[in-house]
Motif scaffolding. Structure first.
Motif, mmCIF file in Angstrom:
data_model
loop_
_atom_site.group_PDB
_atom_site.id
_atom_site.type_symbol
_atom_site.label_atom_id
_atom_site.label_comp_id
_atom_site.label_asym_id
_atom_site.label_seq_id
_atom_site.Cartn_x
_atom_site.Cartn_y
_atom_site.Cartn_z
ATOM 1 N N GLY A 173 0.817 -1.208 0.000
ATOM 2 C CA GLY A 173 0.000 0.000 0.000
ATOM 3 C C GLY A 173 0.852 1.260 0.000
ATOM 4 O O GLY A 173 0.519 2.250 -0.650
ATOM 5 N N LEU A 174 1.972 1.236 0.711
ATOM 6 C CA LEU A 174 2.866 2.389 0.750
ATOM 7 C C LEU A 174 3.509 2.618 -0.612
ATOM 8 O O LEU A 174 3.600 3.751 -1.073
ATOM 9 C CB LEU A 174 3.945 2.198 1.823
ATOM 10 N N ILE A 175 3.913 1.536 -1.260
ATOM 11 C CA ILE A 175 4.494 1.660 -2.605
ATOM 12 C C ILE A 175 3.464 2.285 -3.542
ATOM 13 O O ILE A 175 3.792 3.140 -4.348
ATOM 14 C CB ILE A 175 4.936 0.291 -3.148
ATOM 15 N N ALA A 176 2.216 1.855 -3.435
ATOM 16 C CA ALA A 176 1.166 2.406 -4.301
ATOM 17 C C ALA A 176 0.965 3.890 -4.019
ATOM 18 O O ALA A 176 0.706 4.670 -4.925
ATOM 19 C CB ALA A 176 -0.136 1.650 -4.091
ATOM 20 N N LEU A 177 1.107 4.276 -2.768
ATOM 21 C CA LEU A 177 0.889 5.665 -2.394
ATOM 22 C C LEU A 177 2.022 6.567 -2.876
ATOM 23 O O LEU A 177 1.793 7.597 -3.487
ATOM 24 C CB LEU A 177 0.752 5.786 -0.868
ATOM 25 N N ILE A 178 3.247 6.183 -2.624
ATOM 26 C CA ILE A 178 4.378 7.050 -2.959
ATOM 27 C C ILE A 178 4.985 6.747 -4.319
ATOM 28 O O ILE A 178 5.790 7.520 -4.813
ATOM 29 C CB ILE A 178 5.483 6.968 -1.884
ATOM 30 N N MET B 43 -6.842 -0.606 -10.086
ATOM 31 C CA MET B 43 -8.143 -0.235 -9.520
ATOM 32 C C MET B 43 -9.188 -1.325 -9.811
ATOM 33 O O MET B 43 -10.002 -1.646 -8.949
ATOM 34 C CB MET B 43 -8.610 1.105 -10.084
ATOM 35 N N GLU B 44 -9.142 -1.895 -11.013
ATOM 36 C CA GLU B 44 -10.080 -2.960 -11.356
ATOM 37 C C GLU B 44 -9.839 -4.205 -10.516
ATOM 38 O O GLU B 44 -10.786 -4.861 -10.085
ATOM 39 C CB GLU B 44 -9.989 -3.294 -12.848
ATOM 40 N N ARG B 45 -8.562 -4.535 -10.261
ATOM 41 C CA ARG B 45 -8.262 -5.683 -9.405
ATOM 42 C C ARG B 45 -8.748 -5.435 -7.987
ATOM 43 O O ARG B 45 -9.285 -6.327 -7.339
ATOM 44 C CB ARG B 45 -6.755 -5.953 -9.380
ATOM 45 N N ARG B 46 -8.562 -4.225 -7.508
ATOM 46 C CA ARG B 46 -8.901 -3.923 -6.131
ATOM 47 C C ARG B 46 -10.411 -3.709 -5.939
ATOM 48 O O ARG B 46 -10.991 -4.198 -4.975
ATOM 49 C CB ARG B 46 -8.148 -2.673 -5.665
ATOM 50 N N PHE B 47 -11.064 -2.995 -6.848
ATOM 51 C CA PHE B 47 -12.456 -2.603 -6.659
ATOM 52 C C PHE B 47 -13.424 -3.207 -7.669
ATOM 53 O O PHE B 47 -14.622 -2.979 -7.589
ATOM 54 C CB PHE B 47 -12.582 -1.065 -6.721
#
Length: 90
Positions: free
Chosen positions: A56-61, A82-86
């Motif tokens: 999650g941190l890698i995705a954020l920064i 986003m499709e994989r996650r949501f």
């Protein structure tokens, strides 16, 4: 000409792999006697610090290391994630 085509095919294949699949491919390469020598020459030490960073941190920064075509396909990568996650919104 065949070797050049094989190289290009493998390059495109690796570009399409997820980070998890790339890690698995690296593991497979390190277990092969001939390929392990190449892996060691390219990266003698695997950074344990890199392994401990939460996804999650890698995705954020963002990540400095990424696919070769990251700049060209960043919208596609974000959409896929986003499709994989949501799920698909369509």
């Amino acid at each position: 000409m065949t070797a050049a085509r094989d190289y290009e095919d493998m390059h495109h294949l690796v570009d399409r792999l997820s980070p998890r699949q790339v890690r698995r491919l690296r593991l497979l390469a390190t277990q092969d006697e001939e390929l392990a020598q190449v892996v060691e020459a390219v990266s003698p030490e695997q950074s344990s610090e890199e392994e401990s960073v939460p996804e999650g941190l890698i995705a954020l920064i963002g990540s400095i290391q990424g696919p070769a075509d990251l700049a060209e396909r960043h919208d596609d990568y974000l959409r896929e994630r986003m499709e994989r996650r949501f799920g698909n919104a369509e």
